[in-house]
Design a protein around this motif. Structure first.
Motif, PDB file in Angstrom:
ATOM      1  N   LYS A 582      60.203  32.448   7.460  1.00 18.85           N
ATOM      2  CA  LYS A 582      59.738  32.557   6.082  1.00 18.85           C
ATOM      3  C   LYS A 582      58.878  33.810   5.917  1.00 18.85           C
ATOM      4  O   LYS A 582      58.680  34.583   6.849  1.00 18.85           O
ATOM      5  N   ILE A 583      58.333  33.965   4.717  1.00 21.25           N
ATOM      6  CA  ILE A 583      57.539  35.138   4.371  1.00 21.25           C
ATOM      7  C   ILE A 583      56.062  34.767   4.323  1.00 21.25           C
ATOM      8  O   ILE A 583      55.688  33.719   3.812  1.00 21.25           O
ATOM      9  N   ASN A 584      55.217  35.635   4.881  1.00 20.30           N
ATOM     10  CA  ASN A 584      53.764  35.531   4.740  1.00 20.30           C
ATOM     11  C   ASN A 584      53.261  36.927   4.418  1.00 20.30           C
ATOM     12  O   ASN A 584      52.906  37.706   5.301  1.00 20.30           O
ATOM     13  N   ALA A 585      53.247  37.236   3.117  1.00 18.22           N
ATOM     14  CA  ALA A 585      52.920  38.598   2.684  1.00 18.22           C
ATOM     15  C   ALA A 585      51.505  38.989   3.052  1.00 18.22           C
ATOM     16  O   ALA A 585      51.198  40.183   3.155  1.00 18.22           O
ATOM     17  N   ALA A 586      50.615  38.018   3.268  1.00 16.22           N
ATOM     18  CA  ALA A 586      49.219  38.331   3.594  1.00 16.22           C
ATOM     19  C   ALA A 586      49.094  39.145   4.864  1.00 16.22           C
ATOM     20  O   ALA A 586      48.109  39.871   5.042  1.00 16.22           O
ATOM     21  N   VAL A 587      50.060  39.030   5.767  1.00 14.64           N
ATOM     22  CA  VAL A 587      50.011  39.789   7.019  1.00 14.64           C
ATOM     23  C   VAL A 587      51.272  40.650   7.177  1.00 14.64           C
ATOM     24  O   VAL A 587      51.716  40.935   8.284  1.00 14.64           O
ATOM     25  N   SER A 588      51.836  41.065   6.035  1.00 10.74           N
ATOM     26  CA  SER A 588      53.021  41.931   6.026  1.00 10.74           C
ATOM     27  C   SER A 588      54.200  41.322   6.767  1.00 10.74           C
ATOM     28  O   SER A 588      54.976  42.028   7.414  1.00 10.74           O
ATOM     29  N   ASN A 589      54.312  40.013   6.676  1.00  5.19           N
ATOM     30  CA  ASN A 589      55.452  39.309   7.262  1.00  5.19           C
ATOM     31  C   ASN A 589      56.426  39.006   6.132  1.00  5.19           C
ATOM     32  O   ASN A 589      56.168  38.155   5.284  1.00  5.19           O
ATOM     33  N   PHE A 590      57.539  39.713   6.131  1.00  8.31           N
ATOM     34  CA  PHE A 590      58.572  39.498   5.113  1.00  8.31           C
ATOM     35  C   PHE A 590      59.857  38.973   5.742  1.00  8.31           C
ATOM     36  O   PHE A 590      60.957  39.293   5.304  1.00  8.31           O
ATOM     37  N   GLY A 591      59.665  38.155   6.791  1.00  8.73           N
ATOM     38  CA  GLY A 591      60.804  37.548   7.461  1.00  8.73           C
ATOM     39  C   GLY A 591      61.295  38.334   8.647  1.00  8.73           C
ATOM     40  O   GLY A 591      61.698  37.771   9.658  1.00  8.73           O
TER      41      GLY A 591
END
Length: 760
Positions: A582-591
């Motif tokens: 999934k995506i966690n934009a708070a830590v620049s994780n976009f999958g």
């Protein structure tokens, strides 16, 4: 009455303190250093120039504490920092799950003042360093404005954890400030001049709803034109505090000497932002809101970095290089910010993650040219790029603990910091750290004085994981999902999953593992199954026909398919976890991490857990079961899951889980160390983010210790900590020690990570 005659001048009251270690800086790194050292038996003076402890995590700044776990947004599983910082975060969870920064202040302060070996000096600033020669500090001079008292602080060892390096700078320690060129260390992510050389400061604000209309008249210095902030459309009434970390400024100034200038600019921004929210008309819901708190001092990110015998580099982080003198670990991303901060057209941060944890060497924690000076916190010996990861508070605190223990060994044997790099001394330092719960990737604890190694271990039951029963929710496969399972070397067992399809479709299942044994990035695909499904509920058998050449975690992955729903299980087990792409934009994780150019970082997918109460395991039946939860894990020297669970776990049906240590002859036991499962996968952010529980469900709440006559020699009924140390007033003489795990903090099988027994 006091009356004195007039005189030419007077000196302030002066108090002299002598100690084994002087720690300057009461942020988390300095506090963890001081407590680690004091608990190991040396006298410490902790000097803090603010009225509270905690630095950027205190109520003066209010930044959440994070480290390698990165909001659970990266692939670093079970990566929260151990030792005292773990104790502190678990205590905050227990008392303060709402994330009140004022309560966190009290918890840190209580821990320090309860230490008899620590002399705490608050509101006290060091202003002068005394030296006996060019390489040796002999004392510090400090002054407290609140009691108008000067202090003379004398010790053989000093630790600068002050953030700006006030002691190291005055002592003449070699330092750097700004970004290195890519050529100096071969760092491909080294920033260009356009991006800037320094990270700026941030200032936060809190708001609250009063329930009645409140007007706001901005001060004259408030920013008038909100469009000067390119990202101004991101402002809203719901985000506050360190959620607005990107209200940042100062990266093109001197972040030491221009701090007051930077603070004023940030005040202008904060009050301008609140004026925009209150008076622009774009936020009618803000009519009843008021500004509750604005920071008086900015949170600093970067200033000086002092040179040790080793400078941590980008390659150490990304390639996870190993070091013979590893004493800590990091895992936050390479997280650089544009120097123009909130006024930049660029994104507020530029985060690039590694595939797992990286070691931090001891040689980065002392000055290369001041021979009795340790350095801790964000000023350690690192390049600008590596600093972008090592600077965060969880990692800084962890390094502070390593310094605290190193100071103990130096004080005991009359050594200087560099002396501990001798291999036998370094091994002793590493082992002493491991005893406190300081996980060091790749290292195992083996303590010859631990009586557990001479004992026979047995248990009333041991978990054989045959099934994660299908008694949880049924969840659509709208995002790719995976079940992490620890397996031994050998053939991967067959499995059965429970699936529901709303139409005939195809179920794809991939068996993956990590390319490095202790990593949890599923970057190697071992087998792919493509299975036809009929409409409706069905059992699906998985035969991967695969042999593992070494033990480790495998990922049974299910790519996204919106026509499929998967059955989940209510059973949670130590060392077993589900993850999702999934995506966690708070830590620049976009999958998926996909660098568009060669900046020296890897491309890979993110597979991360859901926070409780979500995040149930996938329901699975496992042929022959997984038998990796036995009592021998209690003395394997690892206190958290890595490439295996490393835990004893009881059978869920066992009504009285019991572990017994037996010896052929009578032993005198003066101290017992127990390490429970504090769920190192949960980041335990200290502010703003609330938590679903006050105790970790995997942690044993109540337990009883009995001797060989079945007499109760110790009982605990309200535990919420990972590490429990039991000291007996008189040594217990017994041929056996039985541990009854009586109660858990959640509906999970009883688990214990480690037990150690000592004569004293």
């Amino acid at each position: 009455m006091i009356r004195e005659q007039a005189t030419d001048k007077r000196s302030p009251k002066t108090v002299r303190y002598e100690a084994d270690l002087i720690v300057v800086g009461g942020g988390l790194s300095g506090t963890c250093c001081a407590i680690t050292a004091s608990r190991a038996g040396i006298r410490v003076v902790l000097v803090q120039d603010r009225p509270v402890l905690g630095g950027n995590s205190s109520s003066e700044v209010r930044l959440w504490v994070l480290g390698a776990t990165s909001h659970m947004g990266n692939n670093n599983r079970w990566a929260r920092e151990g030792g005292f910082i773990d104790e502190l975060l678990l205590e905050n969870l227990y008392r303060n799950p709402e994330g009140n920064p004022l309560i966190f202040d009290t918890i840190i302060l209580e821990k320090v003042v309860n230490e008899p070996n620590i002399t705490l000096l608050l509101n006290t600033a060091v202003y002068e360093v005394e030296k006996s020669d060019a390489e040796t500090i002999t004392g510090l001079k400090a002054f407290c404005s609140q009691n108008s008292t000067a202090y003379e602080l004398v010790a053989p060892l000093f630790c600068d954890a002050s953030g700006d390096g006030v002691v190291a700078f005055q002592a003449g320690a070699a330092f750097r400030m700004g970004a290195e060129s890519s050529e100096e260390f071969g760092e491909k992510f080294a920033p260009t001049a356009e991006y800037g050389e320094l990270l700026g400061h941030s200032l936060y604000f809190y708001s609250k709803d009063t329930g009645k209309p409140v007007r706001f008249v901005p001060p004259s210095y408030a920013l008038q034109d909100i469009t000067q902030i390119p990202r101004y459309r991101r402002f809203n009434t719901k985000e506050f505090g360190c959620q607005l970390w990107w209200i940042e400024y100062g990266g093109r100034l001197d972040t030491v000497h221009d701090t007051e200038t930077i603070k004023w600019e940030l005040w202008k921004v904060v009050y301008g932002v609140w004026n925009h929210i209150k008076n622009s008309g774009q936020f009618p819901e803000a009519e009843t809101m008021t500004l509750e708190w604005v920071g008086q001092i900015p949170g600093k990110r970067e200033s000086r970095r002092f040179e040790g015998d080793y400078i941590l580099k980008q390659q150490d982080v990304v390639e996870q290089r190993t070091h013979p003198d590893a004493v800590a670990f990091g895992g936050w991303s390479l997280d650089l910010h544009p120097a123009d901060g909130v006024f930049s057209e660029k994104p507020g941060c530029n985060q690039w993650h590694s595939k797992g944890l990286y070691q931090i060497p001891y040689r980065s924690f002392y000055s290369r040219n001041i021979k009795n000076l340790f350095i801790a916190g964000r000023i350690i010996s690192a390049s600008h790029v590596a600093f972008a990861s090592s600077r965060v508070m969880g990692t800084s605190a962890y390094g502070g603990q390593a310094v605290g223990m190193a100071a103990v060994l130096c004080a005991q044997d009359g050594l200087l910091p560099r002396d501990l790099t001798e291999p036998n001394r370094m091994k002793k330092l590493q082992q002493e750290l491991l005893k406190t719960g300081q996980h060091i990737p790749g290292l195992h604890l083996h303590d010859e004085s631990d009586l557990t190694h001479q004992a026979t271990l047995s248990a009333s039951s041991e978990l054989i994981l045959n099934e994660l029963p299908p008694d949880g929710p049924i969840i659509p496969l709208t995002s790719a999902a995976a079940q992490m399972l620890p397996l031994p070397a050998g053939r991967v067992p067959g499995m059965t999953v429970w699936v529901s399809a709303d139409q005939p479709t195809t179920l794809t299942v991939e068996l993956r593992r990590s390319s490095k044994p202790d990593n949890h990035t599923p970057d190697v695909t071992l087998r792919t199954l493509t299975l036809p499904l009929q409409k409706g509920k069905q059992d699906v058998e998985l035969d991967f026909d695969t042999v593992l050449d070494e033990p480790g975690y495998v990922f049974v992955t299910f790519p996204k398919n919106e026509h499929i729903r998967l059955q989940y299980s209510a059973l949670r087990v130590t060392g077993v976890l589900s993850v999702f792409n999934k995506i966690n934009a708070a830590v620049s994780n976009f999958g998926k991490q996909e660098p568009t150019e060669d900046i020296g970082v890897d491309a890979f997918e993110f597979w991360t857990p859901e926070r409780r109460p979500k995040g149930q395991n996938l329901a699975l039946k496992i042929d022959s079961g997984i038998a990796l939860f036995g009592v021998e894990n209690l003395r394997n020297g690892i206190q958290r899951p890595t490439n295996q669970p490393n835990a004893y776990v009881a059978d869920p049906a066992d009504p009285n889980p019991t572990i017994t240590l037996s010896w052929p002859s009578v032993q005198r036991i003066g101290r017992v160390e127990l390490f429970f499962d504090g769920d190192f996968d949960h980041p335990l952010e200290t502010v703003i983010m609330t938590h679903p529980e006050t105790e970790v469900p995997f942690c044993v709440r109540g337990y009883i210790l009995c001797n060989d006559r079945k007499e109760r020699i110790f009982q605990e009924s309200d535990n919420h900590q990972t590490r429990n140390t039991i000291r007996f007033e008189q040594p217990v003489e017994t041929r056996s020690l039985t541990i009854h795990l009586k109660a858990m903090n959640g509906p999970v099988p009883a688990a214990l990570m480690e037990v150690r027994c000592y004569t004293e």
